[in-house]
Design a protein around this motif. Structure first.
Motif, PDB file in Angstrom:
ATOM      1  N   LYS A 276     -46.225  50.894  27.655  1.00  0.00           N
ATOM      2  CA  LYS A 276     -47.159  52.037  27.848  1.00  0.00           C
ATOM      3  C   LYS A 276     -46.966  51.397  29.787  1.00  0.00           C
ATOM      4  N   SER A 277     -47.902  50.252  29.076  1.00  0.00           N
ATOM      5  CA  SER A 277     -48.185  48.806  30.473  1.00  0.00           C
ATOM      6  C   SER A 277     -47.809  48.746  31.363  1.00  0.00           C
ATOM      7  N   ALA A 278     -46.643  48.426  30.744  1.00  0.00           N
ATOM      8  CA  ALA A 278     -45.593  47.784  31.783  1.00  0.00           C
ATOM      9  C   ALA A 278     -44.803  48.507  32.635  1.00  0.00           C
TER      10      ALA A 278
ATOM     11  N   TRP B  38     -50.786  60.421  27.414  1.00  0.00           N
ATOM     12  CA  TRP B  38     -50.392  60.801  26.626  1.00  0.00           C
ATOM     13  C   TRP B  38     -49.719  61.724  26.200  1.00  0.00           C
TER      14      TRP B  38
ATOM     15  N   ASP C  48     -45.223  50.434  21.960  1.00  0.00           N
ATOM     16  CA  ASP C  48     -46.871  50.632  23.109  1.00  0.00           C
ATOM     17  C   ASP C  48     -46.202  49.890  24.092  1.00  0.00           C
ATOM     18  N   ASN C  49     -45.888  48.386  24.131  1.00  0.00           N
ATOM     19  CA  ASN C  49     -45.672  47.591  25.074  1.00  0.00           C
ATOM     20  C   ASN C  49     -44.920  48.260  26.914  1.00  0.00           C
TER      21      ASN C  49
ATOM     22  N   TYR D 201     -45.267  52.094  33.382  1.00  0.00           N
ATOM     23  CA  TYR D 201     -46.163  53.173  33.749  1.00  0.00           C
ATOM     24  C   TYR D 201     -47.531  53.208  33.786  1.00  0.00           C
ATOM     25  N   PRO D 202     -48.276  52.512  34.343  1.00  0.00           N
ATOM     26  CA  PRO D 202     -49.414  51.471  34.350  1.00  0.00           C
ATOM     27  C   PRO D 202     -50.009  52.836  34.526  1.00  0.00           C
ATOM     28  N   GLU D 203     -49.473  53.789  36.025  1.00  0.00           N
ATOM     29  CA  GLU D 203     -50.640  55.057  36.029  1.00  0.00           C
ATOM     30  C   GLU D 203     -50.284  55.901  35.780  1.00  0.00           C
TER      31      GLU D 203
ATOM     32  N   THR E 236     -52.288  57.797  32.553  1.00  0.00           N
ATOM     33  CA  THR E 236     -52.860  57.574  31.667  1.00  0.00           C
ATOM     34  C   THR E 236     -53.672  58.532  30.727  1.00  0.00           C
TER      35      THR E 236
END
Length: 199
Positions: free
Chosen positions: A118-120, A128, A115-116, A122-124, A126
Motif C-alpha cells: 500500500k505505501s510502497a 482503501w 500491507d507493505n 500506492y502512496p497517493e 489515502t
C-alpha cells in the motif's frame, strides 16, 4: 532472486518482451518462461496440469500473469494459472501476481494483498475499499480470468493485482518477494474445471 514464469496471451507478447528486457537491464528475477502452446488439449486435465507444472513451470516459484483484453478466455493461460496454483509432488505451488496491461485497466483499480504494498506502490491512495463479491470484482476487472477472481474472493489467498504503469525497479521486486513468501500458505481455490476451449 526468484525464478519467475510469465503467463500471457500471444497478442500481449510485446509486454512480455518489454518485461524481460526491463529485467535484463535491471536484474530482479530469473526468467523461467517457456512456451506451453504445443500441449494437446486431447489430454486429460490431470495430465495437462502435470506436464505444465513439471515440464514447463518446473522449479519456478512465482507466476506473473499479464492481463490484456484477450487473456481471460484463453485456455493455455488458464492451464498455466491452474498449474501455478497446484501443489504438485515434485514442484510446489507458486505465488501469483496479476499485472493489468494498459488496455485492461479501467480506472484506478488494484488489489494490494500485502500491507507493505500500500505505501510502497500506492502512496497517493489515502482510503482503501474491500471487495468481497464476484460482481464487484468483475466490474473492476472485466478482463481478469475467472480463476483469478475465484482466488481474490478467498480469504486463504494473497494475490495482488497491479497496473502495468506501477511496475518499476522498486515495486516489482517487492511484488515478487511478497508472492514468493505467501505461496506456501496460499490455499488456492482450484474448484473451477480447467478451461477446455478458448472463448
Amino acid at each position: 532472486m526468484h525464478k519467475v514464469f510469465i503467463s500471457f496471451h500471444s497478442s500481449d507478447i510485446a509486454y512480455k518482451d518489454s518485461l524481460i528486457k526491463f529485467n535484463e537491464d535491471n536484474p530482479m528475477f530469473i526468467d523461467g518462461s517457456v512456451d506451453t502452446r504445443d500441449i494437446s488439449d486431447d489430454l486429460p486435465d490431470d495430465r495437462i496440469r502435470q506436464k505444465i507444472r513439471d515440464e514447463y513451470l518446473g522449479d519456478s516459484t512465482v507466476t506473473i500473469l499479464l492481463v490484456g483484453q484477450g487473456t481471460k478466455g484463453r485456455k493455455h493461460v488458464d492451464w498455466e494459472v491452474y498449474s501455478s496454483m497446484y501443489d504438485g509432488k515434485s514442484n510446489k505451488r507458486s505465488g501469483v501476481i496479476a499485472v493489468l496491461l494498459p488496455g485492461a485497466n479501467p480506472g484506478n483499480n488494484w488489489t494490494a494483498a500485502h500491507d507493505n504494498e500500500k505505501s510502497a506502490i500506492y502512496p497517493e491512495t489515502t482510503s482503501w475499499t474491500s471487495v468481497d463479491n464476484r460482481a464487484e470484482y468483475e466490474l473492476r476487472y472485466p478482463y481478469l480470468p475467472a480463476r483469478i477472481i475465484d482466488n481474490l474472493l478467498s480469504k486463504e489467498v494473497k494475490l495482488s493485482v497491479v497496473p502495468w504503469k506501477k511496475l518499476d525497479t522498486k515495486t516489482l521486486p517487492l511484488l515478487i518477494e511478497n508472492a514468493f513468501d505467501s505461496r506456501i500458505s496460499n490455499q488456492y481455490d482450484l474448484s473451477r474445471p480447467m478451461r477446455r476451449a478458448n472463448s
